[in-house]
Design an enzyme around this catalytic site. Sequence first.
Site, PDB file in Angstrom:
ATOM      1  N   GLY A  15     -10.211  31.766 -67.707  1.00  0.00           N
ATOM      2  CA  GLY A  15     -11.363  32.615 -67.433  1.00  0.00           C
ATOM      3  C   GLY A  15     -12.163  32.073 -66.274  1.00  0.00           C
ATOM      4  O   GLY A  15     -12.127  30.863 -65.980  1.00  0.00           O
ATOM      5  N   GLN A  51     -19.471  30.974 -61.174  1.00  0.00           N
ATOM      6  CA  GLN A  51     -18.622  29.826 -60.838  1.00  0.00           C
ATOM      7  C   GLN A  51     -18.077  29.887 -59.412  1.00  0.00           C
ATOM      8  O   GLN A  51     -17.558  28.897 -58.909  1.00  0.00           O
ATOM      9  CB  GLN A  51     -17.442  29.722 -61.816  1.00  0.00           C
ATOM     10  CG  GLN A  51     -17.868  29.381 -63.229  1.00  0.00           C
ATOM     11  CD  GLN A  51     -16.673  29.225 -64.128  1.00  0.00           C
ATOM     12  OE1 GLN A  51     -16.166  30.211 -64.660  1.00  0.00           O
ATOM     13  NE2 GLN A  51     -16.190  28.003 -64.270  1.00  0.00           N
ATOM     14  N   CYS A  93     -13.859  23.422 -68.784  1.00  0.00           N
ATOM     15  CA  CYS A  93     -14.451  24.384 -67.861  1.00  0.00           C
ATOM     16  C   CYS A  93     -14.071  23.994 -66.433  1.00  0.00           C
ATOM     17  O   CYS A  93     -14.151  22.815 -66.075  1.00  0.00           O
ATOM     18  CB  CYS A  93     -15.964  24.381 -68.027  1.00  0.00           C
ATOM     19  SG  CYS A  93     -16.835  25.487 -66.912  1.00  0.00           S
ATOM     20  N   LEU A  94     -13.691  24.979 -65.633  1.00  0.00           N
ATOM     21  CA  LEU A  94     -13.315  24.700 -64.248  1.00  0.00           C
ATOM     22  C   LEU A  94     -14.490  24.167 -63.436  1.00  0.00           C
ATOM     23  O   LEU A  94     -14.282  23.556 -62.389  1.00  0.00           O
ATOM     24  CB  LEU A  94     -12.746  25.966 -63.590  1.00  0.00           C
ATOM     25  CG  LEU A  94     -11.441  26.494 -64.188  1.00  0.00           C
ATOM     26  CD1 LEU A  94     -11.058  27.820 -63.552  1.00  0.00           C
ATOM     27  CD2 LEU A  94     -10.322  25.479 -64.025  1.00  0.00           C
ATOM     28  N   HIS A 130     -17.429  31.622 -73.992  1.00  0.00           N
ATOM     29  CA  HIS A 130     -17.570  30.672 -72.883  1.00  0.00           C
ATOM     30  C   HIS A 130     -17.960  31.403 -71.596  1.00  0.00           C
ATOM     31  O   HIS A 130     -18.880  30.988 -70.885  1.00  0.00           O
ATOM     32  CB  HIS A 130     -16.246  29.907 -72.715  1.00  0.00           C
ATOM     33  CG  HIS A 130     -16.244  28.891 -71.625  1.00  0.00           C
ATOM     34  ND1 HIS A 130     -16.139  27.542 -71.864  1.00  0.00           N
ATOM     35  CD2 HIS A 130     -16.322  29.019 -70.278  1.00  0.00           C
ATOM     36  CE1 HIS A 130     -16.180  26.881 -70.713  1.00  0.00           C
ATOM     37  NE2 HIS A 130     -16.278  27.755 -69.736  1.00  0.00           N
ATOM     38  N   GLU A 131     -17.268  32.502 -71.312  1.00  0.00           N
ATOM     39  CA  GLU A 131     -17.535  33.218 -70.054  1.00  0.00           C
ATOM     40  C   GLU A 131     -18.901  33.914 -70.090  1.00  0.00           C
ATOM     41  O   GLU A 131     -19.622  33.919 -69.087  1.00  0.00           O
ATOM     42  CB  GLU A 131     -16.421  34.242 -69.778  1.00  0.00           C
ATOM     43  CG  GLU A 131     -15.032  33.632 -69.601  1.00  0.00           C
ATOM     44  CD  GLU A 131     -14.985  32.480 -68.617  1.00  0.00           C
ATOM     45  OE1 GLU A 131     -15.737  32.489 -67.620  1.00  0.00           O
ATOM     46  OE2 GLU A 131     -14.205  31.544 -68.843  1.00  0.00           O
ATOM     47  N   HIS A 159     -21.601  31.610 -69.310  1.00  0.00           N
ATOM     48  CA  HIS A 159     -21.777  31.393 -67.869  1.00  0.00           C
ATOM     49  C   HIS A 159     -22.736  32.424 -67.264  1.00  0.00           C
ATOM     50  O   HIS A 159     -23.496  32.110 -66.345  1.00  0.00           O
ATOM     51  CB  HIS A 159     -20.428  31.518 -67.140  1.00  0.00           C
ATOM     52  CG  HIS A 159     -19.648  30.241 -67.084  1.00  0.00           C
ATOM     53  ND1 HIS A 159     -20.128  29.091 -66.503  1.00  0.00           N
ATOM     54  CD2 HIS A 159     -18.396  29.940 -67.516  1.00  0.00           C
ATOM     55  CE1 HIS A 159     -19.202  28.139 -66.590  1.00  0.00           C
ATOM     56  NE2 HIS A 159     -18.148  28.624 -67.204  1.00  0.00           N
TER      57      HIS A 159
HETATM   58 ZN    ZN Z   1     -16.471  27.561 -67.669  1.00  0.00          ZN
END
Ligand code: ZN
Length: 194
Positions: free
Chosen positions: A48, A53, A110-111, A152-153, A156
């Site tokens: 995701g 991000q 998480c990226l 999670h998304e 964000h």
């Molecule tokens: Zn993330």
Amino acid sequence: MRLKIVSVGEAVLRQPARPVTAAEIRSTEIQQLIQHMRETVNDAPGVGLAAPQVGLPLQLAVIEDKQEYLAGLTAEQIAERERQPLPFHVIINPVLHPQPAGEVEFFEGCLSVPGFTAIVARSRRVRVLCQDETGTPRIIEASGWYARILQHEIDHLRGTLYLDRMQSRTFCSLDIYARLWKNKTTAEVKAGLG
Ligand code: ZN
């Protein structure tokens, strides 16, 4: 085109994102953004990616979980996570409704927090009201890993990171995770680190 993924510490990750208008969803800019976010999350790889991000405070995220990402997990781990491949899709202006099915605890990453992971408790089941990439309203009913990805998304898009929700004593580098905890149960991890 691969976009630059911003890391924790950038203000855009901590600010609420704004809704995307119907006209914007149809615009070339947003359609291109979706395509570029798709390429970026596939390249990372990740399951995701939310617009903040890539530095844009918009309520938009892309999700895709591929069969190949499950390769490192045992059948038992896949089953307990309730994880299955998800086709690529887009959520825009999502509203999250946790459902009364309890919480589950697993490591997530998480990226925007590269190289680390921690155990995070998430609702096992959620309902999400959103729009897709054509602006069409959608109702998503999700459980297990898909519910985790959605939470999670959507976090964000509210300026929240898993760091705010993690069981901080389980925070560890991916290297240590792979060596020590990857094949342990959540109970074993908490016994070791808690
Ligand atoms: Zn993330």
